[in-house]
Each structure stands twice: as structure tokens, then as C-alpha cells.
Scaffold this motif. Structure first.
Motif, PDB file in Angstrom:
ATOM      1  N   ARG A  20      -4.033  10.097  -9.259  1.00 17.20           N
ATOM      2  CA  ARG A  20      -5.416   9.996  -8.799  1.00 17.20           C
ATOM      3  C   ARG A  20      -5.770  11.194  -7.912  1.00 17.20           C
ATOM      4  O   ARG A  20      -6.891  11.712  -7.991  1.00 17.20           O
ATOM      5  N   LYS A  68     -13.411   4.385  -9.049  1.00 19.92           N
ATOM      6  CA  LYS A  68     -12.591   3.594  -8.126  1.00 19.92           C
ATOM      7  C   LYS A  68     -12.190   4.415  -6.905  1.00 19.92           C
ATOM      8  O   LYS A  68     -12.200   3.922  -5.771  1.00 19.92           O
ATOM      9  N   MET A  69     -11.838   5.697  -7.124  1.00 20.75           N
ATOM     10  CA  MET A  69     -11.450   6.556  -6.009  1.00 20.75           C
ATOM     11  C   MET A  69     -12.612   6.757  -5.047  1.00 20.75           C
ATOM     12  O   MET A  69     -12.444   6.692  -3.818  1.00 20.75           O
ATOM     13  N   ARG A  70     -13.784   6.987  -5.585  1.00 19.36           N
ATOM     14  CA  ARG A  70     -14.958   7.200  -4.722  1.00 19.36           C
ATOM     15  C   ARG A  70     -15.217   5.981  -3.844  1.00 19.36           C
ATOM     16  O   ARG A  70     -15.563   6.122  -2.663  1.00 19.36           O
ATOM     17  N   ALA A  71     -15.045   4.803  -4.413  1.00 16.09           N
ATOM     18  CA  ALA A  71     -15.265   3.592  -3.620  1.00 16.09           C
ATOM     19  C   ALA A  71     -14.226   3.469  -2.515  1.00 16.09           C
ATOM     20  O   ALA A  71     -14.545   3.071  -1.384  1.00 16.09           O
ATOM     21  N   GLU A  72     -12.966   3.846  -2.831  1.00 17.34           N
ATOM     22  CA  GLU A  72     -11.889   3.685  -1.859  1.00 17.34           C
ATOM     23  C   GLU A  72     -11.958   4.707  -0.730  1.00 17.34           C
ATOM     24  O   GLU A  72     -11.577   4.409   0.405  1.00 17.34           O
ATOM     25  N   ILE A  73     -12.442   5.927  -1.005  1.00 17.41           N
ATOM     26  CA  ILE A  73     -12.450   6.970   0.027  1.00 17.41           C
ATOM     27  C   ILE A  73     -13.847   7.214   0.575  1.00 17.41           C
ATOM     28  O   ILE A  73     -14.083   8.225   1.244  1.00 17.41           O
ATOM     29  N   THR A 119     -14.329   8.391   4.126  1.00 14.74           N
ATOM     30  CA  THR A 119     -13.765   9.671   4.573  1.00 14.74           C
ATOM     31  C   THR A 119     -14.726  10.832   4.380  1.00 14.74           C
ATOM     32  O   THR A 119     -14.407  11.955   4.755  1.00 14.74           O
ATOM     33  N   GLU A 150      -7.286   4.768  10.445  1.00 12.30           N
ATOM     34  CA  GLU A 150      -6.699   4.192   9.245  1.00 12.30           C
ATOM     35  C   GLU A 150      -5.312   3.676   9.578  1.00 12.30           C
ATOM     36  O   GLU A 150      -4.418   4.456   9.942  1.00 12.30           O
ATOM     37  N   ARG A 185     -12.968   1.590  10.404  1.00  9.40           N
ATOM     38  CA  ARG A 185     -12.736   0.982   9.082  1.00  9.40           C
ATOM     39  C   ARG A 185     -11.945  -0.308   9.230  1.00  9.40           C
ATOM     40  O   ARG A 185     -11.163  -0.460  10.144  1.00  9.40           O
TER      41      ARG A 185
END
Length: 694
Positions: A355, A567-572, A575, A586, A694
Motif C-alpha cells: 500500500r 481505503k488508504m485515503r480514508a485511513e490517512i 495526516t 498516534e 485522533r
């Protein structure tokens, strides 16, 4: 073609079958024949070699040049070997000769060249240095007729210390030839061609006519076919490559020798006709693979960047990139290996293995889509090259005047008195050089440190890690990391090299040789020490930030790539912020997501001082802050900051060749300056910062 010598024009039309010259070749004729310095810029297969060689051969005949008049310098011996037959054919049309000189050329061939020099000599900077310091070469006689130096792949030289070494050697050749030398560079697309040409001119910058020749349309104007896919592992990449484009010739680029070996073995396991190329394979092994690949059709060659430059491996159908190269310029070089046949398009399939790799690849392709190409920036403060050159010149001349030595470099910037004199004083104080009246001689410390094999260690400015030569009988296969021969194993010791598994028979520790036998099956291990310095650039890190914020690269994305990116955009999401950087906690740790690149973050960590966590290794995208840092302490701390260079680990000095010939503080200063990215640090510090939870 009227500007070409008539005999040459006849052969271009009738032997090569060219009805006319390409745009680049036509535009280069006049400035090169006039003796101007020039930089010819075009993608791979853009006709740069002929664009420089044809006018030089014409001038050679029309002006009756004699002796060795043209040096053609390349960064790779393999590229020289590849060019030789073509240039020899062109030269023989006019009764001229082209010869080759590098480390693999036999002693008898070299002696023949010295007795009767050719008109054109193909060589490397290291071989030129060896000629100058060698006692068996009358370099004044050899170089007295020299008029022109062609530097192929000049961008590859300029980006590291080999470029400074080349410039220094060219200044010494200018003095030996007793005339200004025409300098012509050949380059792929770069972001600052004018700066690159000025750099290549060396001491002649501003005093000699110079021209960048870079026609916009050198190859077909159809947009390239680029696709980004997410495959998740090397094994999955092998399955995809084996299934796609069967019956076609495919070139696969990897970012490490280890991955080349592992992917090559997996492809062969899928029944794919596979060849390998990387720097730790023997020259014969690489040559056999490249020749077999050039003659085959349904096959794959897996390579590191060794095949990125203009080595001819035949007519390619596809380029496949595992993950992403570290620059747009490198991507353009690789993309340019395809689309050479009429009616075909340049193409590249990018396969991301993780990823994080997908985000990097998407960022690079997004950056490419904006039209950005990195500027070539020669390394700053090459003090160690100055020290090497002072020793090399002393060997060349036997004795140099303690106040006349700057004349040999004609005012080249690293040899300005205020910066070079402290280095000379140190060489004398430490015994590398000795005073003798008004002259300087090689001292005992230089002989002890660099004197083995007739000072050949002084000819190369890069440090190669120690490796063991791997042999099957008397046939050299390649080289491997000594760690693979000393680590604990259960059962036989198996190596993976040249895409197959070998069992170690016995090891000659004294001579650093390892003898192996082939075995059936898999299970061998490949490993090499990494020599990487740096990491993600500021421009690439910012492009990755754009992707994280929702920008898609202007290429085709597979459904898998689209899904994983979403999915990556939602998780990061926490940041990145469209209007500045983010500080977020974090899992108990406090991180500043700068998206500033490796060198930018190294500079920021040093600048932040006690605000940063000193135990955290430098990261490409973020800096870990002190865990108990409060909002007020952060704001107060920023008010008093001064930009500082990164700290340098003592172990890093080992990668700076000739660092032993420098005062330690200057060696550290050189590395710290090269590691710093002040503009990225200032940009990040002066932008808004958002403190989130977060």
C-alpha cells in the motif's frame, strides 16, 4: 544533409536508408561543426549519438584532424561496448578509426592504441584517470591532438561525485592539449538543461559559445499508455507478468538486485523465458542475458537501473515497473525504451507491491502528469574530490608546484584558493603530500592508504561494498554479500544468483571467492548491502500528499488500485490537510506529518532540536516530536528556531570516498550539507500547522 561531408551524406542516405535527418540531428549540425559547446536533449532512441557523431566526423575530414581528436565518455562499460560497432561503422566510411579503452580491454589492445592512437576513443572517466596517473601512458603525446569531448548520459554523471571527477579530469586534459576543448553532452529529459550545460562547460562557462538543442518532437507525439495496478506481493507480480502480454518482449525494472533475483526465479517457475541484469552479475553473465534477450521474442528480462540507460536490448514491446523509480527523470528514461517501432506507443505497467508503494507510485505518476522533471543538481562541496585530484595530479606529474597547482583546473569553482588551500594544507600535514623545495611529492601516507595496485584506488570516486566473487568451476557468475556466507544456516548453504539456486561448495576467504554448484529447485537467498543515500524528494513527497488529498494520476488505474487507494485515503485522512501540515497523536506518540521528503525531514529534525524526539529515525513523510510537547511549547519553540544542517553519523563517513584525506570536520560538513534540504524545511516551517487529535 548538405552540411555533412559528401561521403558521409552518401552512406547516411544509401547505407542507412535515411531519406533525411531527424530534427535533433539537423539542428545539431551547425553548432557542433562550428565548435560550440552543446547539450543535446532527447528521450532514449531519439538519435542523439548520430546527432553528435555525424558533424564531428564531417569536421574531422574537412579540417583534416589527425591523431586522437575525440573522446567519447560514458558512465557504463556496457554502454561503450554497445556503441562500439555502430561508431566503428560510421568512422570506416571516412577511413577513420574508433577504439575502446576501459578496464576489460586487454593490455595488448591498449598497447596497440598507444602506438597508433585512433581518431575517436570510447572510455570512462575512471579509465581516463588511470591513463593520466599511469606510468606506462605518455599522456601528453596521446592527448596533444584532442579537440572534442562527448559526454553521453551527462545527467547520470552530474547527479553524483562522478560528475565532479569528470569535470576535473576534463580541465587537466584541456591543459595537456593546450587548447580549449569543445564539450558536448547527451542527455535524456532534464528539468534544467541550461544549468546542466553551464555545469558541463566547467571553467569555460560564460567564455565559450554554448547551445541547448532540444527539439520538442523527437519521437511520436501519441500519448503513452500507462497503467497503475496494485498486486500486493512479489509473488503476485510474477503471476501478473506471466499471464500478461504473452508472445511479447518485456523489460521489467526493479529497485534492488535482490528483487531482480527473486522475481526472476519466480517467473522461471511460471515457465517464462527469463533473463536477468544487475550490477553484481558478472559482465559475461549480463552480456549473455542481454544478447539472448535481444534475439528472443516471447521473453522477459528483469533488471535494475543498469538497463535504464541507452544500452540496446532489441525492440521492446513492453516496460513493466515494479513499484516506482525515485524520480520522474528515471521514469521517462524507462518509458522511452518502448514505442520505437512505427505505429507503436510508449507504454509502462506499474505494479505496486504494498500500500505504501502504491501511494509512492501514484505520487510519482501524478508528478509526471504535471509535466515536472527534476532539475539535475550536482552534489555540493566536493571537497573529497579536490583532495583526490591533488593526489592524482601529483602522481600524474611526479611533482607539482606548491603555488602553481590551481592552474591545472583553470579556475573551476571547487579549486578556488580559499576552499582548496585548507585541503592541501591537511594533505601535507598528514603526510599524503610532502614538500620538496617549492614543489610537492606523493607522501608515505598516500602510498600506505591508496598505493596498492599502482594507486588504482585513486581512479574511482565511488566506494564499492566488499563482495565475494561467485564461481562455478572457472566461470564467474557474479558477486554476493559476504553476510550470506557467514550467517547461520541449517543444512546446505544456498545462494540465489543469476535467477537460479546454487549450493556453496567451498569458500576461499583470503581471495574473497566462493565456489558453487547448481542445484534443482528453489530456496536460495539473495542479499546485497544497500548504498542508498537519501530517499523521497520534497517534490515527490508533496505529490504523494496531493494523492492522499484526492488527486488521481493522469493514467489508467485498475479496479484494485482504485479500491486500495480509496481505503488508504480514508485511513490517512488525519495526516493531511489542504491548507498546511498536521500534528497528530498516534498510539501515544506525537507526529508532525510534514510531507517534506527525507532530506527535508532530516533538516527539520535537526532544526527542531529539543522539540523533536532524538531517538526517531528520519522518515520521508513525518517527524516524531517530543511526547510531552504542548501546544504552547510548540508555538514558543518555533519563534526561536534557526535552520540547522542535519547531524551526520560517523558511520556515514565511510560512504564518502577519500574522507581519510579530509579534516574530519570538513568531511562531516560535506555530508551534512548534502543531506540538508533548506528550502523544504523553510517552506514547511513557514506554512500553517494544524494540531489534531485522533
Amino acid at each position: 544533409m548538405t552540411s555533412l561531408h559528401p561521403t558521409l551524406a552518401y552512406h547516411v542516405t544509401n547505407t542507412l536508408g535515411w531519406p533525411e535527418l531527424r530534427t535533433l540531428q539537423a539542428e545539431a549540425l551547425s553548432p557542433i561543426k562550428n565548435g560550440d559547446d552543446a547539450l543535446l536533449v532527447a528521450p532514449t532512441a531519439g538519435g542523439k549519438t548520430e546527432a553528435v557523431v555525424f558533424p564531428l566526423l564531417s569536421s574531422m575530414e574537412e579540417q583534416r584532424w589527425s591523431g586522437l581528436s575525440v573522446l567519447y565518455v560514458c558512465p557504463l562499460k556496457a554502454l561503450l561496448n554497445n556503441l562500439l560497432p555502430r561508431l566503428q561503422m560510421y568512422a570506416t566510411w571516412l577511413g577513420r578509426r574508433v577504439e575502446l579503452w576501459h578496464g576489460d580491454v586487454s593490455g595488448s589492445r591498449r598497447r596497440s592504441i598507444l602506438r597508433d592512437p585512433p581518431d575517436v576513443l570510447l572510455t570512462t572517466p575512471e579509465s581516463l584517470e588511470a591513463m593520466l596517473i599511469g606510468t606506462r601512458v605518455d599522456h601528453r603525446r596521446l592527448m596533444r591532438d584532442l579537440r572534442t569531448v562527448v559526454v553521453d548520459e551527462v545527467h547520470a554523471f552530474a547527479k553524483d561525485d562522478r560528475g565532479w571527477h569528470l569535470l576535473c579530469v576534463l580541465e587537466r586534459l584541456t591543459r595537456l592539449a593546450e587548447r580549449p576543448l569543445q564539450r558536448i553532452g547527451l542527455s535524456a529529459t532534464v528539468g534544467n538543461p541550461g544549468d546542466l550545460l553551464s555545469w558541463l562547460q566547467g571553467s569555460g562557462m560564460g567564455t565559450r559559445p554554448a547551445q541547448v538543442i532540444a527539439p520538442e518532437a523527437v519521437i511520436g507525439s501519441d500519448p503513452p499508455d500507462i497503467e497503475l495496478d496494485y498486486v500486493g506481493s512479489t509473488a503476485n507480480a510474477a503471476r501478473v507478468i506471466a499471464a500478461l502480454h504473452q508472445g511479447e518482449k518485456r523489460l521489467v525494472f526493479c529497485d534492488s538486485r535482490r528483487m531482480v533475483e527473486e522475481l526472476g526465479e519466480m517467473l522461471r517457475g511460471h515457465g517464462v523465458n527469463t533473463f536477468l541484469s544487475h550490477a553484481s552479475l558478472s559482465a559475461d553473465e549480463r552480456r549473455r542475458a542481454e544478447e539472448a534477450f535481444a534475439q528472443a521474442r516471447d521473453c522477459v528480462i528483469v533488471s535494475t537501473s543498469t538497463l535504464e540507460l541507452g544500452i540496446d536490448v532489441g525492440d521492446l514491446d513492453r516496460v513493466i515497473q515494479i513499484n516506482a523509480p525515485w524520480s520522474v527523470a528515471s521514469f521517462l528514461q524507462r518509458l522511452g525504451r518502448t514505442g520505437r517501432r512505427s505505429g507503436t506507443r510508449r507504454n509502462c505497467l506499474v505494479l505496486a507491491l504494498s500500500r505504501d508503494d502504491l501511494l509512492t507510485a501514484a505520487g510519482l505518476l501524478h508528478l509526471w502528469g504535471t509535466g515536472y522533471v527534476e532539475p539535475v543538481q550536482p552534489p555540493q562541496e566536493p571537497r573529497h574530490i579536490v583532495a583526490q585530484q591533488l593526489l592524482a595530479l601529483t602522481l600524474q606529474e611526479g611533482r607539482i608546484g606548491d603555488s602553481l597547482w590551481p592552474d591545472w583546473w583553470n579556475g573551476l569553482s571547487p579549486f578556488e584558493h580559499r576552499s582548496a588551500q585548507p585541503l592541501l594544507d591537511h594533505l601535507i600535514a598528514e603526510g599524503f603530500l610532502e614538500r620538496d623545495g617549492g614543489g610537492l611529492l606523493i607522501g608515505p601516507a598516500a602510498e600506505q592508504r591508496f598505493g596498492r595496485r599502482h594507486f588504482m584506488d585513486l581512479t574511482a570516486v565511488f566506494t564499492a561494498p566488499p563482495e565475494f566473487t561467485v564461481l562455478h568451476g572457472s566461470i564467474e557468475i557474479g558477486r554476493t554479500d559476504p553476510g550470506l556466507l557467514t550467517s547461520s544456516v541449517q543444512g546446505p548453504r544456498l545462494l540465489l544468483l543469476a535467477g537460479r539456486t546454487w549450493e556453496v561448495d567451498w569458500i576461499d576467504w583470503k581471495r574473497r571467492r566462493c565456489f558453487v554448484d547448481p542445484v534443482e529447485g528453489t530456496g536460495g537467498e539473495a542479499r546485497w548491502a544497500s548504498s542508498a543515500f537519501g530517499g523521497t524528494s520534497f517534490s515527490l513527497a508533496r505529490a504523494m500528499r496531493d494523492v492522499a488529498l484526492g488527486a488521481d494520476p493522469s493514467v489508467r488505474l485498475t479496479r484494485r488500485a482504485v479500491d486500495v487507494l480509496a481505503k488508504m485515503r480514508a485511513e490517512i485522512a488525519g495526516t493531511v490537510h489542504p491548507e498546511g501540515t498536521v500534528i497528530v497523536r498516534e498510539d501515544g506518540d506525537l507526529y508532525w506529518w510534514t510531507w517534506a521528503g527525507y532530506r527535508g525531514n532530516a533538516t527539520l529534525k535537526a532544526t527542531l532540536g529539543p522539540l523533536a524526539d532524538p531517538t526517531h529515525r528520519v522518515d520521508d513523510l513525518r517527524v516524531r516530536l517530543r511526547n510531552d510537547l504542548t501546544r504552547s511549547a510548540w508555538r514558543d519553540g518555533l519563534r526561536t528556531l534557526e535552520i540547522r544542517r542535519p547531524e551526520v553519523d560517523d558511520r556515514a563517513l565511510n560512504g564518502l570516498k577519500f574522507n581519510t584525506a579530509l579534516p574530519r570536520d570538513l568531511a562531516v560538513e560535506t555530508l551534512a550539507t548534502r543531506l540538508a534540504d533548506f528550502s523544504a524545511a523553510v517552506f514547511t516551517l513557514t506554512g500553517p500547522t494544524h494540531l489534531l487529535s485522533r
